[in-house]
Design an enzyme around this catalytic site. Structure first.
Site, PDB file in Angstrom:
ATOM      1  N   GLU A 172      -3.251   3.119  -7.958  1.00  0.00           N
ATOM      2  CA  GLU A 172      -3.809   2.728  -9.256  1.00  0.00           C
ATOM      3  C   GLU A 172      -2.783   2.026 -10.134  1.00  0.00           C
ATOM      4  O   GLU A 172      -3.143   1.270 -11.034  1.00  0.00           O
ATOM      5  CB  GLU A 172      -4.346   3.974  -9.975  1.00  0.00           C
ATOM      6  CG  GLU A 172      -5.432   3.667 -10.986  1.00  0.00           C
ATOM      7  CD  GLU A 172      -6.143   4.909 -11.475  1.00  0.00           C
ATOM      8  OE1 GLU A 172      -7.285   4.782 -11.932  1.00  0.00           O
ATOM      9  OE2 GLU A 172      -5.558   6.018 -11.401  1.00  0.00           O
ATOM     10  N   HIS A 209      -0.010  12.590  16.199  1.00  0.00           N
ATOM     11  CA  HIS A 209      -0.950  12.534  17.319  1.00  0.00           C
ATOM     12  C   HIS A 209      -2.077  11.538  17.068  1.00  0.00           C
ATOM     13  O   HIS A 209      -3.081  11.550  17.782  1.00  0.00           O
ATOM     14  CB  HIS A 209      -1.506  13.943  17.592  1.00  0.00           C
ATOM     15  CG  HIS A 209      -0.450  14.922  17.993  1.00  0.00           C
ATOM     16  ND1 HIS A 209      -0.129  15.186  19.304  1.00  0.00           N
ATOM     17  CD2 HIS A 209       0.400  15.671  17.245  1.00  0.00           C
ATOM     18  CE1 HIS A 209       0.852  16.070  19.357  1.00  0.00           C
ATOM     19  NE2 HIS A 209       1.191  16.382  18.120  1.00  0.00           N
ATOM     20  N   LYS A 252     -16.919   1.818 -13.221  1.00  0.00           N
ATOM     21  CA  LYS A 252     -17.610   2.754 -14.105  1.00  0.00           C
ATOM     22  C   LYS A 252     -18.753   2.075 -14.841  1.00  0.00           C
ATOM     23  O   LYS A 252     -19.824   2.660 -15.025  1.00  0.00           O
ATOM     24  CB  LYS A 252     -16.615   3.354 -15.111  1.00  0.00           C
ATOM     25  CG  LYS A 252     -15.571   4.272 -14.478  1.00  0.00           C
ATOM     26  CD  LYS A 252     -14.582   4.769 -15.520  1.00  0.00           C
ATOM     27  CE  LYS A 252     -13.506   5.652 -14.912  1.00  0.00           C
ATOM     28  NZ  LYS A 252     -12.507   6.100 -15.909  1.00  0.00           N
TER      29      LYS A 252
END
Length: 391
Positions: A248, A269, A384
């Site tokens: 951010e 892995h 938003k």
């Protein structure tokens, strides 16, 4: 703590520029997180009534830092259980509601109008039958926010964080320190560790940070991804905090240093294959704890058909995971990756405070050299607005 850089790079001009930029932020007090080690000490004497659990209603910067610290220390220090009500995932919320028997709720939102947080808060009010003047409800928000106005209306105790402290830089503020204090953590040691590192940095005793920041910023087109390989399961939440902090803060104006968080040895892995034989173009940071406690050993047992693993018998699990870290580091150095490492001598509260301050200053230094606004998030705000128009 120990910091080692395994790449040969020197750009004194960029290092000087980065230092001057963050020094200006520190001395001008325009950016508030630098001063939280002092200002948050006032929370050390706060006492709360006795509740069984601490429940955090918050998302992103309002919860990730607190969770990171809690996950690191919950098995080492006597703490109350902390439950994080973050995501509007109904299955997750229903399960966590069942865990709460006698909770103290903290509703945390800097703006006071975070949609996820307020929606979950409404459900908490309904489910736990919260009423005005509830003793088991506290608010943490910006001064003058809608959430503070609600707290005044309901007669709920409210704490503020400084307006010049952004959410993802707020863990050392009321956002993190008050809930952790309520859980029983020694926040003085956390804040002292952060202060000690900050002071050493501005006394020019942590120059490795400037070298790393200048390398990342001046080579972001060649190395646009930074992988944090943290060698302890208890660092899982810390890597999530790191991903938000870097992502951010540093992804703007067509520039980015993409943060990727992994846990060793688990992700050896899977992701290690990509690193060894993929496209490269990544920087790698190893984070490890040198001395684990207690001294937990692999038994000296020889099992039929399984003797290929007997070479680690009678060694500690700490030796195993740290030697796996060293082996992975050596393999990636052989592939000529730019590698650095952060070694915590032991897991203690001062080291945790130092680690947080290190990453916050590093982010500020890189952002200043990238010439982006490290502290805003316009891309998040657009999402938003779109969400609001969908209802």
């Amino acid at each position: 703590m120990e910091y080692n850089l395994y790449f040969d790079y020197e750009n004194k001009k960029a290092e000087k520029e980065a230092f001057e930029n963050v020094l200006k932020e520190y001395e001008s007090q325009e950016i508030g997180y630098y001063h939280l080690p002092e200002s948050s000490m006032k929370f050390k004497d706060i006492n709360f009534e006795d509740f069984s659990e601490i429940a955090i209603i918050g998302i992103g910067g309002s919860s990730l830092g607190t969770k990171a610290i809690y996950e690191m220390i919950k098995n080492k220090f006597p703490l109350k259980k902390m439950v994080f009500l973050e995501n509007p995932d109904p299955i997750d919320l229903i399960g966590k509601f069942k865990e709460l028997k006698n909770p103290l709720f903290f509703v945390i939102s800097k703006s006071g109008k975070t949609i996820e947080t307020i929606s979950i808060f409404k459900k908490v009010i309904e489910h736990f039958k919260l009423k005005p003047k509830a003793k088991n409800l506290k608010i943490i928000t910006d001064p003058g926010s809608p959430l503070e106005k609600f707290a005044i209306d309901w007669g709920i105790e409210c704490f503020n964080l400084p307006k010049n402290v952004g959410g993802r830089f707020s863990v050392l503020s009321a956002v993190g320190m008050i809930p952790l204090k309520a859980a029983g953590a020694d926040i003085v040691s956390i804040l002292q560790g952060a202060k000690d590192f900050r002071d050493r940095f501005f006394e020019k005793n942590e120059l490795h940070l400037l070298k790393k920041a200048s390398f990342y910023a001046r080579n972001y087109k060649i190395y646009p991804v930074n992988v944090l390989f943290a060698y302890a399961t208890i660092l899982s939440a810390f890597k999530e905090w790191f991903v938000q902090l870097f992502g951010e803060s540093l992804g703007k104006n067509g520039k980015e240093i993409m943060p990727v968080g992994h846990i060793g040895s688990i992700d050896q892995h899977s992701f290690l294959q990509l690193l060894m034989e993929g496209m490269g173009h990544k920087t790698i940071t190893f984070l490890q704890i040198k001395n684990f406690d207690p001294d937990f050993k692999i038994p000296n047992i020889n099992l039929p058909y399984l003797n290929a693993t007997d070479f680690v018998n009678d060694h500690t699990f700490a030796e195993l995971i740290n030697k796996e870290c060293e082996a992975t580091k050596e393999a990636l150095l052989a592939k000529e990756y730019p590698v650095d490492e952060i070694i915590m001598e032991s897991l203690n509260l001062k080291n945790i405070g130092e680690l947080i301050m290190y990453y916050e200053i590093l982010t500020s230094a890189i952002g200043s050299l990238l010439e982006v606004n490290t502290y805003n998030q316009p891309g998040v705000e657009i999402g938003k607005t779109i969400l609001r128009n969908k209802f």
